[in-house]
Design a protein around this motif. Structure first.
Motif, PDB file in Angstrom:
ATOM      1  N   UNK A 196      89.301 -24.736 127.819  1.00  0.00           N
ATOM      2  CA  UNK A 196      89.085 -23.330 128.138  1.00  0.00           C
ATOM      3  C   UNK A 196      90.252 -22.757 128.940  1.00  0.00           C
ATOM      4  N   UNK A 197      90.805 -23.537 129.865  1.00  0.00           N
ATOM      5  CA  UNK A 197      91.961 -23.045 130.634  1.00  0.00           C
ATOM      6  C   UNK A 197      93.172 -22.824 129.734  1.00  0.00           C
ATOM      7  N   UNK A 198      93.268 -23.632 128.666  1.00  0.00           N
ATOM      8  CA  UNK A 198      94.420 -23.530 127.771  1.00  0.00           C
ATOM      9  C   UNK A 198      94.348 -22.301 126.877  1.00  0.00           C
ATOM     10  N   UNK A 199      93.171 -21.672 126.786  1.00  0.00           N
ATOM     11  CA  UNK A 199      93.065 -20.446 125.994  1.00  0.00           C
ATOM     12  C   UNK A 199      94.002 -19.378 126.544  1.00  0.00           C
ATOM     13  N   UNK A 223      82.728 -19.444 141.356  1.00  0.00           N
ATOM     14  CA  UNK A 223      83.972 -20.006 141.898  1.00  0.00           C
ATOM     15  C   UNK A 223      84.732 -20.791 140.845  1.00  0.00           C
ATOM     16  N   UNK A 224      84.003 -21.562 140.043  1.00  0.00           N
ATOM     17  CA  UNK A 224      84.665 -22.349 139.009  1.00  0.00           C
ATOM     18  C   UNK A 224      85.232 -21.445 137.915  1.00  0.00           C
ATOM     19  N   UNK A 225      84.505 -20.387 137.567  1.00  0.00           N
ATOM     20  CA  UNK A 225      85.021 -19.430 136.582  1.00  0.00           C
ATOM     21  C   UNK A 225      86.332 -18.814 137.071  1.00  0.00           C
ATOM     22  N   UNK A 278      98.370 -19.451 135.823  1.00  0.00           N
ATOM     23  CA  UNK A 278      99.538 -20.255 136.216  1.00  0.00           C
ATOM     24  C   UNK A 278     100.158 -20.933 135.001  1.00  0.00           C
ATOM     25  N   UNK A 279      99.304 -21.480 134.126  1.00  0.00           N
ATOM     26  CA  UNK A 279      99.802 -22.091 132.892  1.00  0.00           C
ATOM     27  C   UNK A 279     100.537 -21.065 132.034  1.00  0.00           C
ATOM     28  N   UNK A 280     100.007 -19.851 131.996  1.00  0.00           N
ATOM     29  CA  UNK A 280     100.630 -18.787 131.217  1.00  0.00           C
ATOM     30  C   UNK A 280     102.027 -18.473 131.729  1.00  0.00           C
ATOM     31  N   UNK A 281     102.192 -18.408 133.053  1.00  0.00           N
ATOM     32  CA  UNK A 281     103.502 -18.122 133.654  1.00  0.00           C
ATOM     33  C   UNK A 281     104.510 -19.205 133.296  1.00  0.00           C
ATOM     34  N   UNK A 282     104.098 -20.472 133.433  1.00  0.00           N
ATOM     35  CA  UNK A 282     105.023 -21.576 133.152  1.00  0.00           C
ATOM     36  C   UNK A 282     105.381 -21.636 131.673  1.00  0.00           C
ATOM     37  N   UNK A 307      95.471 -30.399 136.299  1.00  0.00           N
ATOM     38  CA  UNK A 307      96.395 -31.439 135.858  1.00  0.00           C
ATOM     39  C   UNK A 307      97.433 -30.965 134.828  1.00  0.00           C
ATOM     40  N   UNK A 308      97.056 -30.119 133.841  1.00  0.00           N
ATOM     41  CA  UNK A 308      98.059 -29.698 132.852  1.00  0.00           C
ATOM     42  C   UNK A 308      99.242 -28.933 133.452  1.00  0.00           C
ATOM     43  N   UNK A 309      99.062 -28.315 134.622  1.00  0.00           N
ATOM     44  CA  UNK A 309     100.155 -27.551 135.236  1.00  0.00           C
ATOM     45  C   UNK A 309     101.370 -28.435 135.456  1.00  0.00           C
ATOM     46  N   UNK A 310     101.134 -29.658 135.936  1.00  0.00           N
ATOM     47  CA  UNK A 310     102.242 -30.569 136.236  1.00  0.00           C
ATOM     48  C   UNK A 310     103.067 -30.890 134.998  1.00  0.00           C
TER      49      UNK A 310
END
Length: 426
Positions: free
Chosen positions: A49-52, A123-125, A134-138, A189-192
Motif C-alpha cells: 500500500x505504501x508503494x502505491x 495513526x497508522x493510516x 518520502x518514497x515518492x520524493x526519493x 524499510x523500503x526507504x533505505x
C-alpha cells in the motif's frame, strides 16, 4: 551513431538488464516467501500500500525525466546538460512541495484516501501516507538521475542501480521483520533501499559524466515545461494505471490480503517483462540521438520487437506449465489465486515489452500526441472490461481488465507505427 557503437551499447544494456532480472528473480524467490511466512499476506499488503504512492511519481515528475533525456540527447555541443538538469530539479522540488501540502491537508482532515473498508488506526493510516510521500520524493530524484544516464547512453549503469534497489528492498524488509515486530519499522524499510540507489546513481554521474548543477534559468524552465507536459500526459497513462488498479482493488475489497496477492502476481509478471524490456529499454536514448533517420529507427524497432515476441511466447508457455510450482514456493496458502492472477498478468504485461521498441520510436520521433492516444487505450479498455466483468471475482476482474488494456494498446502501437512507416515509403 555507427552500427557497431549501437550494437555494443545495446549489448551492454541487454546483459546488465538480463543480469538485473536474474538477480531480482532469485532475490524475490529467496526473500518473498520468508517475508510472507513471517508477517503474513495481510501485513505484506500494507507494505504494498505504501508503494502505491510511488506509482504517482510520473505525475510528480511532470514529464521532466523524459524531457531531460530528450533535450540532452538533442544538445548538439553537449554543453547545456548541467543547465537542463538544474532546471529540472527546480521543477521537481516545486511539484513535491505542492503534493506534500495536499497530503498534509488530507491527513489533517482525516479524509478516507485509503478507502473506508481498510481496518487500521488513524495513526497508522497517516504513517502509511508519510512513508509513501518520502518514497515518492526519493523515486522522483532517482528518475531524474536515470534520465541523465539514459541520455548519456549509460543505461547499463541504471540497470545495475535498479538491481541493487530490488535486492535491497527485499533484504531490508526481511531484516526489519526479523529485528522488530513493529509495523512502523517494517513499512519504513523500503526507504533505505531507494536511498542506496540514489547515492549509487549520483556517484556514477559524478564519475562518468560532466553534468554538474548550475544556477537555474527561469526562462528555460518555462521552455522545458512546454515540452514536459506532453510527456506528462504519457506518463500519467503509463504509470498511474497500476496504482489505480491497486487502489480500486483496495476500495472494492478492503482486503490487504487481496492487495498482497495482486502485488506478488504483478511482481512475477514484471520480472518477466523486465527481462524482455532490458533489450528495448535503452532505445529511447538511442532514437533521441538519431533525429531524422526514420528508416533506421523503424528497422531497429522491427528487429528488436520480433525477437521480443519470440521470447514472450516461449516465456508464457514455460510459465503455464511451471507456474504452479513457483507460486507454491512463494506462498502455499494462496496458490490457486496467485497462479491464476499471475498468469493473466503475465500475458498482458509481457506483451507490453513486444510493443516497446515501436513505442520508443514514437517518443524518439517526438510523435507524442500519437503515443498518448495509443496509450490512452489502456485505461479505456481497462475501465470497459472492469465494467463488463461485474459477475467476476474482484481480484480476477481487476487482473483481466488491466491485462486486456495492455494487450489492446500494445497491438495498436505496433500496427500504427507499421502503417505510418509504409505510408512514408510510398
Amino acid at each position: 551513431m555507427s552500427e557497431k557503437t549501437l550494437f555494443n551499447y545495446l549489448k551492454k544494456s541487454f546483459f546488465t538488464g538480463a543480469f538485473k532480472t536474474v538477480v531480482v528473480t532469485f532475490s524475490t524467490l529467496i526473500f518473498l516467501p520468508l517475508i510472507i511466512q513471517k508477517v503474513g499476506m495481510e501485513t505484506y499488503g500494507l507494505i504494498s500500500l505504501t508503494m502505491i504512492f510511488g506509482g504517482v511519481v510520473v505525475f510528480a515528475d511532470f514529464g521532466i525525466a523524459k524531457t531531460v533525456t530528450l533535450l540532452i540527447g538533442r544538445d548538439e555541443d553537449k554543453s547545456s546538460a548541467g543547465m537542463i538538469v538544474s532546471n529540472a530539479l527546480v521543477i521537481n522540488i516545486l511539484m513535491m512541495g505542492i503534493i506534500g501540502a495536499v497530503l498534509a491537508v488530507i491527513a489533517f482532515l482525516d479524509a478516507p484516501i485509503l478507502g473506508e473498508k481498510l481496518q487500521v488506526s488513524r495513526d497508522l493510516k497517516n504513517y502509511i501516507i508519510l512513508v509513501g510521500f518520502v518514497l515518492l520524493v526519493i523515486m522522483l530524484l532517482n528518475n531524474l538521475l536515470a534520465a541523465i544516464l539514459e541520455a548519456k547512453l549509460l543505461m547499463h549503469y541504471v540497470n545495475i542501480g535498479f538491481t541493487i534497489s530490488s535486492v535491497a528492498i527485499n533484504a531490508f524488509i526481511y531484516a526489519a521483520c526479523m529485528m522488530s515486530d513493529s509495523i512502523y519499522i517494517l513499512l519504513a524499510a523500503p526507504i533505505a533501499s531507494f536511498l542506496v540507489v540514489s547515492f549509487y546513481l549520483l556517484n556514477v554521474i559524478r564519475v562518468y559524466t560532466e553534468v554538474r548543477l548550475v544556477r537555474p534559468d527561469v526562462k528555460q524552465i518555462r521552455g522545458m515545461l512546454s515540452t514536459s507536459y506532453r510527456f506528462l500526459n504519457l506518463g500519467l497513462v503509463n504509470s498511474l494505471i497500476i496504482p489505480a488498479n491497486k487502489y480500486v482493488l483496495m476500495l472494492v475489497t478492503g482486503s490487504s490480503t487481496a492487495l498482497g496477492v495482486f502485488d506478488v502476481a504483478l511482481k512475477i509478471a514484471l520480472i518477466a517483462n523486465s527481462f524482455l524490456n532490458s533489450i528495448a529499454q535503452p532505445l529511447f536514448g538511442v532514437f533521441s540521438n538519431m533525429a531524422g533517420k526514420k528508416n533506421e529507427i523503424y528497422k531497429i524497432a522491427c528487429r528488436v520487437s520480433l525477437l521480443l515476441f519470440v521470447l514472450y511466447i516461449v516465456g508464457c508457455l514455460v510459465y503455464y506449465f511451471v507456474g504452479h510450482y513457483i507460486v507454491r514456493f512463494i506462498d502455499a496458502e494462496n496458490v490457486q489465486e496467485l497462479y491464476r492472477v499471475s498468469l493473466i498478468l503475465l500475458f498482458g504485461v509481457g506483451f507490453l515489452s513486444v510493443s516497446e521498441p515501436f513505442y520508443r520510436a514514437l517518443l524518439g520521433a517526438e510523435k507524442l500526441k500519437a503515443a498518448l492516444y495509443l496509450k490512452l487505450l489502456v485505461p479505456v479498455v481497462n475501465i470497459s472490461f472492469f465494467s463488463v466483468l461485474v459477475n467476476t471475482v474482484d481480484l480476477d476482474r481487476i487482473s483481466l481488465a488491466y491485462a486486456a488494456g495492455l494487450l489492446v494498446s500494445s497491438l495498436a502501437i505496433i500496427v500504427y507505427v507499421m502503417v505510418c512507416q509504409a505510408a512514408d515509403q510510398k
